[in-house]
Scaffold this motif. Sequence first.
Motif, short mmCIF file in Angstrom:
data_model
loop_
_atom_site.label_atom_id
_atom_site.label_comp_id
_atom_site.label_asym_id
_atom_site.label_seq_id
_atom_site.Cartn_x
_atom_site.Cartn_y
_atom_site.Cartn_z
N MET A 1 0.82 -1.20 0.00
CA MET A 1 0.00 0.00 0.00
C MET A 1 0.86 1.25 0.00
SD MET A 1 -3.25 -0.17 0.06
CE MET A 1 -4.54 -1.30 0.29
N LEU A 2 0.34 2.29 -0.61
CA LEU A 2 0.93 3.62 -0.54
C LEU A 2 0.04 4.45 0.38
CD1 LEU A 2 1.53 4.35 -4.33
CD2 LEU A 2 3.22 3.56 -2.67
N THR A 3 0.63 5.20 1.26
CA THR A 3 -0.12 6.10 2.13
C THR A 3 0.03 7.51 1.58
OG1 THR A 3 0.22 4.70 4.04
CG2 THR A 3 -0.42 6.98 4.46
N ILE A 4 -1.11 8.13 1.26
CA ILE A 4 -1.12 9.49 0.72
C ILE A 4 -1.66 10.42 1.80
CG2 ILE A 4 -1.88 10.95 -1.18
CD1 ILE A 4 -0.51 8.27 -2.06
N HIS A 5 -0.92 11.48 2.08
CA HIS A 5 -1.34 12.49 3.05
C HIS A 5 -1.61 13.79 2.28
CE1 HIS A 5 -1.55 14.89 6.69
NE2 HIS A 5 -0.72 15.74 6.12
N PHE A 6 -2.82 14.30 2.43
CA PHE A 6 -3.19 15.58 1.82
C PHE A 6 -3.00 16.66 2.88
CE2 PHE A 6 -5.97 12.48 -0.41
CZ PHE A 6 -5.39 12.58 -1.66
N ALA A 7 -2.05 17.54 2.68
CA ALA A 7 -1.71 18.54 3.67
C ALA A 7 -2.62 19.77 3.60
CB ALA A 7 -0.25 18.97 3.48
N SER A 8 -2.71 20.44 4.73
CA SER A 8 -3.36 21.74 4.84
C SER A 8 -4.80 21.72 4.36
CB SER A 8 -2.52 22.79 4.10
OG SER A 8 -3.02 24.08 4.31
N HIS A 9 -5.19 22.77 3.64
CA HIS A 9 -6.58 22.92 3.21
C HIS A 9 -6.98 21.90 2.14
CE1 HIS A 9 -4.16 25.39 0.48
NE2 HIS A 9 -5.07 25.14 -0.43
N ALA A 16 -10.61 14.14 2.98
CA ALA A 16 -9.77 13.08 3.53
C ALA A 16 -8.40 13.64 3.84
CB ALA A 16 -9.65 11.93 2.54
N GLU A 17 -7.88 13.29 5.01
CA GLU A 17 -6.52 13.72 5.36
C GLU A 17 -5.50 12.71 4.83
OE1 GLU A 17 -4.01 14.60 9.36
OE2 GLU A 17 -6.03 15.43 9.22
N THR A 18 -5.82 11.44 4.94
CA THR A 18 -4.95 10.40 4.40
C THR A 18 -5.80 9.34 3.71
OG1 THR A 18 -4.97 9.08 6.43
CG2 THR A 18 -3.17 10.67 6.18
N VAL A 19 -5.21 8.72 2.71
CA VAL A 19 -5.83 7.58 2.04
C VAL A 19 -4.73 6.57 1.75
CG1 VAL A 19 -7.75 8.85 0.99
CG2 VAL A 19 -5.63 8.60 -0.28
N ASP A 20 -5.10 5.32 1.75
CA ASP A 20 -4.20 4.25 1.34
C ASP A 20 -4.66 3.77 -0.02
OD1 ASP A 20 -2.65 4.25 3.68
OD2 ASP A 20 -4.10 2.98 4.71
#
Length: 83
Positions: A1-9, A16-20
Amino acid sequence: MLTIHFASHLSRILGAETVDVEPERNVRHLLRALSRRFGAPFDERIKYCKVIVNGDNVAFLKGKSTALKDGDKITILPPMACG
Protein backbone atom coordinates in the motif's frame (compact mmCIF):
# COMPACT_ATOMS: atom_id res chain seq x y z
CA MET A 1 0.00 0.00 0.00
CA LEU A 2 0.93 3.62 -0.54
CA THR A 3 -0.12 6.10 2.13
CA ILE A 4 -1.12 9.49 0.72
CA HIS A 5 -1.34 12.49 3.05
CA PHE A 6 -3.19 15.58 1.82
CA ALA A 7 -1.71 18.54 3.67
CA SER A 8 -3.36 21.74 4.84
CA HIS A 9 -6.58 22.92 3.21
CA LEU A 10 -6.36 20.23 0.51
CA SER A 11 -7.56 17.64 3.05
CA ARG A 12 -10.67 19.70 3.77
CA ILE A 13 -11.42 20.17 0.08
CA LEU A 14 -11.06 16.45 -0.70
CA GLY A 15 -12.72 15.26 2.51
CA ALA A 16 -9.77 13.08 3.53
CA GLU A 17 -6.52 13.72 5.36
CA THR A 18 -4.95 10.40 4.40
CA VAL A 19 -5.83 7.58 2.04
CA ASP A 20 -4.20 4.25 1.34
CA VAL A 21 -4.04 3.16 -2.27
CA GLU A 22 -2.60 0.23 -4.15
CA PRO A 23 0.94 0.87 -5.35
CA GLU A 24 1.26 2.58 -8.70
CA ARG A 25 4.27 2.36 -11.03
CA ASN A 26 5.22 6.02 -10.67
CA VAL A 27 3.95 9.44 -9.56
CA ARG A 28 2.24 10.10 -12.90
CA HIS A 29 0.13 6.93 -12.56
CA LEU A 30 -0.62 7.74 -8.92
CA LEU A 31 -1.91 11.21 -9.83
CA ARG A 32 -4.16 9.69 -12.50
CA ALA A 33 -5.58 7.23 -9.96
CA LEU A 34 -6.21 10.05 -7.47
CA SER A 35 -7.87 12.09 -10.22
CA ARG A 36 -10.28 9.23 -10.90
CA ARG A 37 -11.01 8.93 -7.18
CA PHE A 38 -11.46 12.63 -6.29
CA GLY A 39 -12.39 14.21 -9.64
CA ALA A 40 -12.54 17.93 -10.32
CA PRO A 41 -11.59 19.18 -6.82
CA PHE A 42 -8.32 17.27 -7.12
CA ASP A 43 -7.72 18.12 -10.78
CA GLU A 44 -8.21 21.85 -10.19
CA ARG A 45 -5.54 21.98 -7.49
CA ILE A 46 -2.90 19.34 -8.23
CA LYS A 47 -1.06 21.44 -10.81
CA TYR A 48 -0.10 23.88 -8.02
CA CYS A 49 0.91 21.22 -5.49
CA LYS A 50 4.25 19.70 -4.59
CA VAL A 51 4.47 15.92 -4.39
CA ILE A 52 6.77 14.60 -1.68
CA VAL A 53 7.81 10.92 -1.65
CA ASN A 54 9.41 9.66 1.55
CA GLY A 55 10.44 13.22 2.43
CA ASP A 56 11.86 14.13 -0.99
CA ASN A 57 10.26 16.56 -3.42
CA VAL A 58 9.82 14.68 -6.72
CA ALA A 59 10.91 17.84 -8.56
CA PHE A 60 14.44 16.99 -7.35
CA LEU A 61 14.11 13.30 -8.21
CA LYS A 62 12.64 12.19 -11.54
CA GLY A 63 9.52 14.35 -11.46
CA LYS A 64 6.33 12.49 -12.35
CA SER A 65 8.47 9.57 -13.53
CA THR A 66 9.67 8.97 -9.96
CA ALA A 67 9.14 5.27 -9.25
CA LEU A 68 6.93 4.22 -6.35
CA LYS A 69 7.01 1.06 -4.27
CA ASP A 70 4.88 -0.59 -1.64
CA GLY A 71 5.18 1.23 1.68
CA ASP A 72 6.06 4.65 0.28
CA LYS A 73 4.70 7.68 2.11
CA ILE A 74 3.48 10.44 -0.18
CA THR A 75 2.49 13.96 0.85
CA ILE A 76 0.66 16.26 -1.51
CA LEU A 77 1.37 19.77 -0.38
CA PRO A 78 -0.67 22.70 -1.73
CA PRO A 79 0.82 26.19 -1.89
CA MET A 80 0.32 28.21 1.25
CA ALA A 81 -0.04 31.93 1.75
CA CYS A 82 1.38 33.77 4.71
CA GLY A 83 0.38 37.14 5.88
